[in-house]
Design a protein around this motif. Structure first.
Motif, mmCIF file in Angstrom:
data_model
loop_
_atom_site.group_PDB
_atom_site.id
_atom_site.type_symbol
_atom_site.label_atom_id
_atom_site.label_comp_id
_atom_site.label_asym_id
_atom_site.label_seq_id
_atom_site.Cartn_x
_atom_site.Cartn_y
_atom_site.Cartn_z
ATOM 1 N N PHE A 350 0.836 -1.224 -0.057
ATOM 2 C CA PHE A 350 -0.011 -0.062 0.029
ATOM 3 C C PHE A 350 0.829 1.302 0.147
ATOM 4 N N GLU A 351 2.000 1.358 0.163
ATOM 5 C CA GLU A 351 2.983 2.397 0.221
ATOM 6 C C GLU A 351 2.698 2.995 -1.442
ATOM 7 N N TYR A 352 2.643 4.524 -1.466
ATOM 8 C CA TYR A 352 2.501 4.845 -2.827
ATOM 9 C C TYR A 352 1.436 4.094 -3.527
ATOM 10 N N ALA A 353 0.327 4.140 -2.652
ATOM 11 C CA ALA A 353 -0.982 3.486 -3.487
ATOM 12 C C ALA A 353 -0.703 2.117 -4.467
ATOM 13 N N GLY A 354 0.342 1.363 -4.181
ATOM 14 C CA GLY A 354 0.872 0.206 -4.989
ATOM 15 C C GLY A 354 1.685 0.342 -6.261
ATOM 16 N N GLN A 355 1.700 1.603 -6.340
ATOM 17 C CA GLN A 355 2.246 2.022 -7.810
ATOM 18 C C GLN A 355 3.943 1.860 -7.878
ATOM 19 N N LYS A 356 4.249 1.025 -7.451
ATOM 20 C CA LYS A 356 5.706 0.710 -7.313
ATOM 21 C C LYS A 356 5.630 -0.912 -8.244
ATOM 22 N N SER A 393 0.628 12.926 8.096
ATOM 23 C CA SER A 393 0.055 11.802 8.587
ATOM 24 C C SER A 393 -0.535 10.840 7.763
ATOM 25 N N SER A 394 -0.441 11.217 6.308
ATOM 26 C CA SER A 394 -1.115 10.172 5.407
ATOM 27 C C SER A 394 0.126 9.296 4.846
ATOM 28 N N PHE A 395 -0.310 7.820 5.052
ATOM 29 C CA PHE A 395 0.892 7.109 5.005
ATOM 30 C C PHE A 395 0.734 6.577 3.589
ATOM 31 N N THR A 396 -0.500 6.745 2.690
ATOM 32 C CA THR A 396 -0.445 6.634 1.275
ATOM 33 C C THR A 396 -1.398 7.580 0.679
ATOM 34 N N GLY A 397 -1.131 7.597 -0.648
ATOM 35 C CA GLY A 397 -1.997 8.959 -1.229
ATOM 36 C C GLY A 397 -2.567 8.234 -2.625
ATOM 37 N N PRO A 398 -2.908 9.240 -3.622
ATOM 38 C CA PRO A 398 -3.933 8.744 -4.746
ATOM 39 C C PRO A 398 -2.807 7.985 -5.943
ATOM 40 N N VAL A 399 -3.732 7.633 -6.691
ATOM 41 C CA VAL A 399 -3.232 6.643 -7.760
ATOM 42 C C VAL A 399 -2.835 7.972 -8.859
ATOM 43 N N ILE A 400 -2.019 7.866 -9.879
ATOM 44 C CA ILE A 400 -1.592 8.943 -10.617
ATOM 45 C C ILE A 400 -2.550 9.762 -11.528
ATOM 46 N N ASN A 401 -3.415 9.122 -12.252
ATOM 47 C CA ASN A 401 -4.156 9.854 -13.168
ATOM 48 C C ASN A 401 -5.668 8.997 -13.307
ATOM 49 N N GLU A 402 -6.458 9.780 -14.100
ATOM 50 C CA GLU A 402 -7.786 9.463 -14.322
ATOM 51 C C GLU A 402 -7.922 7.789 -14.985
ATOM 52 N N MET A 451 -7.293 -12.959 -10.697
ATOM 53 C CA MET A 451 -6.580 -11.829 -9.891
ATOM 54 C C MET A 451 -5.286 -12.167 -9.592
ATOM 55 N N PHE A 452 -4.899 -13.331 -9.533
ATOM 56 C CA PHE A 452 -3.506 -13.796 -9.202
ATOM 57 C C PHE A 452 -2.475 -13.686 -10.299
ATOM 58 N N ASP A 453 -3.139 -13.243 -11.691
ATOM 59 C CA ASP A 453 -2.289 -13.008 -12.622
ATOM 60 C C ASP A 453 -2.535 -11.761 -13.403
ATOM 61 N N GLN A 454 -3.399 -10.919 -12.644
ATOM 62 C CA GLN A 454 -3.723 -9.585 -13.349
ATOM 63 C C GLN A 454 -2.988 -8.483 -12.469
ATOM 64 N N GLU A 455 -2.241 -7.559 -13.253
ATOM 65 C CA GLU A 455 -1.543 -6.574 -12.715
ATOM 66 C C GLU A 455 -2.387 -5.365 -12.753
ATOM 67 N N LEU A 456 -2.586 -4.990 -11.635
ATOM 68 C CA LEU A 456 -3.515 -3.517 -11.683
ATOM 69 C C LEU A 456 -2.692 -2.304 -11.085
ATOM 70 N N PHE A 457 -1.541 -2.347 -10.588
ATOM 71 C CA PHE A 457 -0.670 -1.322 -10.313
ATOM 72 C C PHE A 457 -1.476 -0.303 -9.497
ATOM 73 N N GLY A 458 -1.885 -0.845 -8.483
ATOM 74 C CA GLY A 458 -2.638 -0.154 -7.447
ATOM 75 C C GLY A 458 -2.876 -0.592 -6.068
ATOM 76 N N PRO A 459 -3.735 -0.050 -5.095
ATOM 77 C CA PRO A 459 -3.436 -0.493 -3.832
ATOM 78 C C PRO A 459 -4.539 -1.663 -3.467
ATOM 79 N N VAL A 460 -4.101 -2.994 -4.403
ATOM 80 C CA VAL A 460 -5.182 -4.028 -4.320
ATOM 81 C C VAL A 460 -4.321 -5.305 -4.119
ATOM 82 N N LEU A 461 -4.758 -6.209 -3.409
ATOM 83 C CA LEU A 461 -4.002 -7.439 -2.928
ATOM 84 C C LEU A 461 -4.859 -8.467 -2.751
#
Length: 572
Positions: A350-356, A393-402, A451-461
């Motif tokens: 969830f750091e950086y909204a899963g965008q690593k 105090s924000s641990f994580t933030g927004p995703v990058i774009n629409e 979902m075990f094969d789908q890359e979402l590049f976001g805060p989803v586990l």
């Protein structure tokens, strides 16, 4: 005999100054040894700390300047942007963050031409002088521009203070320092054996054409590395950064010029990626691609280069260097320290909204520890705040774009209706002000869920709770899952035999493998980074291996003796 040449002429003969103003022949007779690289110490931004106050000041200053106008840079000369294109703040989509002018095809062609014109002088510049420029840039990053870079990364890319610190300040400086060390290591690779009366050495030439660097939105430091490695080895670079970080990338380029990089060496172009790529791929001197981004995009770029090779469009076979997608895993064994594994999982996911690209997005939990794991997870997640990057105090933030927000939330909507999934946490989002998605966890009732094969590049586990007795067969499934990617993975266990067995069985499942550490744990100089399979060419950013790809070694041999005759003894 006294020379008849004027003293000034003698000096020019001994010390040629190239067009970049850098000496190409030095009068120093000692060998040059670079300073030992080191990791930039992290600042922690505690309340009332000096670094927090400086960062708040930089954020306030940048806020007052919004929208920033990103200049168009041609051969180091800045021209005011016409502002035809714009980006918005991910945390505040009503606010325009940056405006910039897109490059035309003529602009791109001119930039390539200018880079190639600068090439001869740059590649003849001594390593000492090239190294000094990047070491100077590291100091500028870590001091003068530290908080300006961080503010740009926070507001433009949605990172909080800590994520911006480890990226735009520390990792960027680390890349500059360690790349110099890796380059020195490469240049020192010389033959250790010579026959009597002979000598040989390796000339680590740069590539003959130009390098095309394409960088992503999510790390300011990645762009700095994609351009600095090739340039340090004597190459010239055309750099196309993501629209998501045009301003931070401009600052990186500005820092390099201030550090003494000749203006023609790295050409920064913004705008339409397809347009820029069309011009690059149509040029006969296209020598290499240095890419970080989507696996699907890289496959297309790889195929286009191959087609150019097939039709003999290029003088050389272009090098393809890439770090791409991942569907990274945490594997929890029943011997694991559960509180520790939970904390690592939250950070990795969830750091950086899963965008690593290294973010954890699938996890496997033993049945005997599942209730403990979920209890610990929910307790720790209750303290995780989703919010604006400027709120410390924000641990994580927004995703990058629409586009990213729409893709991820569509997957969440689908998952919320899927009776094969149980919602453990999250499953909600709010795009009314910023592009915010709550940390979301689903437990799949079967191991074969897509979902075990789908890359979402976001805060989803997505999680699988497995029977403890089926651990061995689970290893086979983990290796086959993950969308064909093999970037990062981690095992959490205290049973040493299990740890070693898992390392062996999952040897090709991840290019970076961690034991009792999150999948986002690589540090330059300590763990080089990159994966194989669909995750890239595994050339390892933060290593000499990546820099070697941008060299064209030449082997030289010299003999000091003369041949006595043509025939060999065996001829008689």
């Amino acid at each position: 005999m006294q020379s008849m040449l004027p003293r000034a002429s003698i000096k020019r003969n001994l010390l040629r100054v190239n067009r970049a103003g850098v000496a190409s022949v030095r009068l120093v007779s000692t060998a040059f040894k670079i300073p030992k690289p080191y990791n930039e110490p992290n600042l922690h931004y505690e309340q009332s700390s000096p670094e927090r106050e400086k960062l708040l000041s930089a954020l306030s200053k940048l806020r007052n300047e919004l929208p920033v106008s990103v200049p168009t840079v041609k051969n180091g000369v800045e021209a005011a942007s016409k502002g035809e294109m714009q980006t918005v703040m991910p945390s505040e989509t009503a606010s325009v963050f940056a405006r910039y002018s897109p490059a035309t095809k003529e602009d791109v062609a001119a930039a390539i031409g200018a880079a190639l014109q600068a090439k001869k002088t740059w590649q003849e510049t001594t390593f000492h002088d090239r190294a000094a420029i990047f070491l100077r840039a590291a100091e500028l990053v870590s001091t003068k521009y530290r908080f300006e870079l961080m503010a740009a990364t926070m507001l433009g890319q949605g990172k909080n203070a800590w994520q911006a610190e480890i990226d735009a300040a520390a990792e960027l400086a680390d890349f500059y320092r360690f790349n110099v060390g890796f380059a020195e290591e490469i240049y020192s690779r010389q033959p250790t054996l010579n026959a009597s009366g002979q000598a040989g050495h390796t000339d680590w030439r740069p590539l003959e054409g130009f390098v095309y660097a394409v960088s992503p939105f999510n790390f300011t430091a990645i762009g700095g590395n994609l351009i600095s490695g090739p340039a340090l080895m004597g190459n010239v670079v055309l750099w196309k950064p993501s629209a998501g970080n045009v301003y931070a990338s401009y600052l990186v380029h500005k820092i390099l010029l201030e550090a003494g990089l000749p203006p023609g060496v790295i050409q920064l172009v913004n705008g339409d990626a397809e347009l820029v790529t069309d011009v690059v791929y149509d040029h006969p001197e296209f020598a290499a691609l240095n890419f970080t981004g989507s696996s699907d995009v890289f496959r297309e770029l790889y195929a286009r280069a191959a087609d150019g090779v097939r039709t003999k469009k290029y003088r050389d076979y272009p090098r393809m260097v890439a770090e791409t997608s991942g569907k990274n895993f945490h594997l929890i064994h029943n011997s694991a320290d559960i509180p520790n594994s939970v904390k690592h999982t939250i950070r990795a996911t969830f750091e950086y909204a899963g965008q690593k690209c290294s973010a954890c997005s699938r996890i496997y939990i033993p049945e005997s520890r599942a209730s403990e794991f979920w209890k610990e997870m929910k307790e720790n997640l209750s303290h995780v705040k989703v919010g604006a990057p400027e709120d410390f105090s924000s641990f994580t933030g927004p995703v990058i774009n629409e586009a990213a927000f729409s893709k991820i939330t569509a997957a969440i909507d689908s998952a919320n209706k899927d009776d094969r999934l149980e919602t453990i946490a999250g499953g909600t989002y709010d795009g009314s002000k910023g592009l915010y998605i709550e940390p979301t966890i689903y437990a799949a009732k079967t191991l074969d869920h897509e979902m075990f094969d789908q890359e979402l590049f976001g805060p989803v586990l997505v999680a699988n709770v497995y029977p403890d007795a089926e651990y061995d067969s689970l290893l086979t499934a983990i290796d086959k899952q993950g969308g064909g990617f093999a970037l990062t993975g981690a095992i959490f266990a205290t049973d040493q035999k299990v740890i070693r067995k898992t390392e062996d069985r999952l040897r090709y499942a991840a290019g970076n493998f961690y034991t009792n550490c999150k999948t986002t744990g690589a540090v330059i100089g300590q763990q080089s980074f990159g994966g194989a399979r669909g995750s890239g060419t595994n050339d390892k950013a933060g290593s000499s291996g990546m820099l070697v790809r941008f060299t064209a070694p030449r082997t030289l041999k010299e003999e000091y003796h003369k041949l006595d005759e043509v025939l060999y003894p065996s001829n008689y």
